[in-house]
Design an enzyme around this catalytic site. Structure first.
Site, mmCIF file in Angstrom:
data_model
loop_
_atom_site.group_PDB
_atom_site.id
_atom_site.type_symbol
_atom_site.label_atom_id
_atom_site.label_comp_id
_atom_site.label_asym_id
_atom_site.label_seq_id
_atom_site.Cartn_x
_atom_site.Cartn_y
_atom_site.Cartn_z
ATOM 1 C CD GLU A 1 -2.740 1.211 2.451
ATOM 2 O OE1 GLU A 1 -2.685 0.326 3.319
ATOM 3 O OE2 GLU A 1 -3.456 2.226 2.528
ATOM 4 C CE LYS B 1 3.780 0.017 4.067
ATOM 5 N NZ LYS B 1 2.464 -0.079 3.544
ATOM 6 N NE ARG C 1 3.785 -7.533 10.204
ATOM 7 C CZ ARG C 1 3.127 -6.877 9.262
ATOM 8 N NH1 ARG C 1 2.105 -7.423 8.645
ATOM 9 N NH2 ARG C 1 3.477 -5.656 8.931
#
Ligand code: ATP
Ligand code: MG
Length: 567
Positions: A37, A276, A266
């Site tokens: 994104e 982020k 992750r």
């Protein structure tokens, strides 16, 4: 075999893929995607996903990997991030060829497919407010409640959804929801939202839309439209997989394929943060100098710090791909860089905390040029010339008037070898009469000792040095971890993660004498300053004749040292 890596990696995802190829599923073809994104720049966690998705495409003949921007959230997204993300993926050494996509490319198609769901009675326009919707949703232990709008007719839903698109209603007045099961134990299946009304211009589609599809609705359809075979994502999407599959099953007559979603864990790195959202807080709150601050785990930050693409790819291979928690020590990342630079970085000399040495048996104006190899084992790195003059600089802590036991460097009356040059002997020390601080050390050079040790003389210490007359002044930046605790976001650490920022994470040394050869150093070319670590030219702050060097990593694992200290 991939051009990047020596040996083929194996993991549970590649095992599944190989079984699918063997069954000739999807005609034996593999199509993956990396779907960021554009709401921030990438970090080293993303590198794990990039190496997996692009790595698979490189490994299996006829396969490909798409770069797709998942741009369904226009308030938070920026074109600048799109460009930065592309640069980062390229820097890591991967290529999407012609396969660059935006989820926003599919907005029209997504809209039409939403009408198909409405026509099938599988989606409805809901007029609950956001708060009401939350209270109707239920909890992990209690089922949700059906919306009073759930039984609108297909005609009414279609009319209202078209009016939503046409801009008839204010923001937030209605949503489009999937009609699934309000009592599902999986909250994602309790009539999830598919569309929201939001009058926000989009960086790609500008003012064309005032309704935007949600991530869950968009992602699976984008995958299917692009013919993705294996949709690889992190474990937090595991609970979303039933919804991913539900949407694709309901729309199977409209879509070319049904990609398989597979989750992996992750990457989490000690002593830093990797989301982020959190990185954005650090950047916008000026806790760091920007997205490319060399203390951040962003790709831009570690690139500026001096990490090489090869070291990151190597790191991603070492950590592997599993479903198990993937907490990794910073030492592993640093070691990957050391391994690369140990053989590939040319060496040079720099002095961080200089003290003057006067070589009293050399005449004023003496200049001796010495040709030295840039690397002791790697002749491919060439050679350079260093200059010995009557006055030189050495590190202040390479001299001790009252040496501790085992001190092997310069002491009054003692000898050391100057790296690449002669043995010197300390004759006397000059001091500031007021402070008693050492201002210069007077030494004698033994000109008979270049590259040889005269018999019977034991000189253990070798120290680095730089000419006081022929050098360049550099700014040198030393880094420590940005946080003082291994898991700054862990509630057990207490307070806000900002409370755990290390106040000493950056140390700037302003006037460091370095070899003249470093005045024109290329950005992106690593260098080892002998005995001090690996460094990289800071491409942002360096000026001609006044280079700035970032320490990429020390020569040895300082984390191991910390650990033994605290034991
Ligand atoms: P963040 O929380 O840092 O914003 P994200 O998952 O929201 O991360 P996206 O831009 O959506 O960021 O991520 C793109 C891809 O990278 C996704 O497939 C995501 O699963 C993967 N990814 C993100 N963070 C990590 C990580 N730490 N380790 C491995 N893969 C990751
Ligand atoms: Mg995300």
């Amino acid at each position: 075999m991939s051009p990047h890596d020596e040996k083929k990696p194996t993991d549970f995802i590649r095992t599944i893929i190989e079984q699918d190829i063997a069954r000739n599923l999807n005609n034996g073809q593999v199509v993956t995607r990396f779907p960021p994104e554009p709401n921030g720049t990438l970090h080293i966690g993303h590198a794990k996903s990039i190496c997996l998705n692009f790595g698979i495409a490189e490994q299996y003949p006829g396969s490909r990997c798409h770069l797709r921007f998942d741009d369904t959230n226009p308030e938070k997204e920026e074109v600048a991030y799109i460009e930065a993300i592309k640069e980062d993926v390229r820097w890591l050494g991967f290529d999407w060829g012609d396969h660059l996509y935006f989820a926003s490319d599919y907005f029209e198609r997504l809209y039409q497919l939403a009408e198909v769901l409405i026509e099938k009675g599988k989606a409805y326009v809901c007029s609950l407010s956001a708060d009401q919707m939350r209270s109707y949703r239920g909890t992990l232990t209690e089922p949700g409640k059906e919306s009073p709008y759930r039984h609108r007719t297909v005609e009414e839903n279609l009319t209202m959804f078209r009016a939503m698109r046409a801009g008839t209603y204010p923001d937030g007045a209605h949503t489009l929801r999937a009609k699934i099961d309000m009592s599902s134990p999986n909250i994602n299946m309790r009539d999830p939202t598919l569309y929201r009304i939001r009058r926000v211009p989009h960086h790609q589609t500008k003012d064309l839309w005032c309704i935007y599809p949600t991530y869950d609705y968009t992602h699976c359809i984008s995958d299917a439209l692009e013919g993705i075979t294996h949709s690889l994502c992190t474990l937090e999407f595991e609970d979303h997989r039933p919804l991913y599959d539900w949407i694709l099953d309901e729309l199977k007559d409209e879509l070319p394929c049904h990609p398989r979603q597979i989750e992996f864990s992750r990457l989490e790195l000690d002593f830093t943060v990797m989301s982020k959202r959190v990185l954005t807080t650090l950047v916008t709150g000026h806790h760091v100098s920007g997205w490319d601050d060399p203390r951040l785990p962003t790709i831009a930050g570690i690139r500026r710090r001096g990490y090489t693409p090869a070291s990151i790819r190597h790191f991603c291979r070492l950590i592997g791909i599993t479903k198990a928690p993937n907490h990794v020590e910073m030492a592993l990342l640093e070691n990957c860089l050391r391994e690369d630079l140990e053989i590939n970085a040319p060496r040079a000399m720099a002095v961080l905390d200089p003290v003057r040495v006067i070589l009293d048996n050399l005449p004023e104006g003496y200049q001796e040029e010495i040709t030295v190899a840039n690397h002791p084992q790697n002749p491919g790195l060439g050679s350079r010339t260093i200059v010995l003059t009557r006055e030189i600089f050495i590190e202040r802590d390479d001299f001790e008037e009252t040496p501790p036991k085992g001190f092997k460097r310069l002491i009054p009356g003692g000898e050391v070898r100057l790296r690449h040059a002669y043995i010197i002997r300390c004759e006397s020390v000059l001091k500031d009469p007021k402070t008693q601080a050492v201002t210069a050390i007077v030494c004698h050079v033994d000109k008979d000792t270049m590259n040889r040790a005269p018999e019977g003389r034991k000189v253990k210490g070798v120290i680095h040095w730089v000419s006081a007359q022929r050098h360049c002044q550099a700014e040198i930046r030393l880094y420590e971890s940005l946080f003082l605790v291994p898991h700054p976001l862990d509630h057990k650490a207490g307070g806000s993660f900002l409370d755990h920022i290390n106040p000493d994470s950056l140390k700037i040394l302003n006037h460091c004498p370095v070899e003249e050869s470093l005045a024109q150093w290329q950005p992106g070319r690593p260098v080892q300053f002998e005995r001090l670590g690996y460094f990289a030219l800071d491409h942002r702050d360096s000026n001609p004749g006044r280079p700035v060097f970032n320490r990429s990593v020390s020569l040895r694992d300082s984390w191991a040292k910390e650990k033994t200290k605290s034991q």
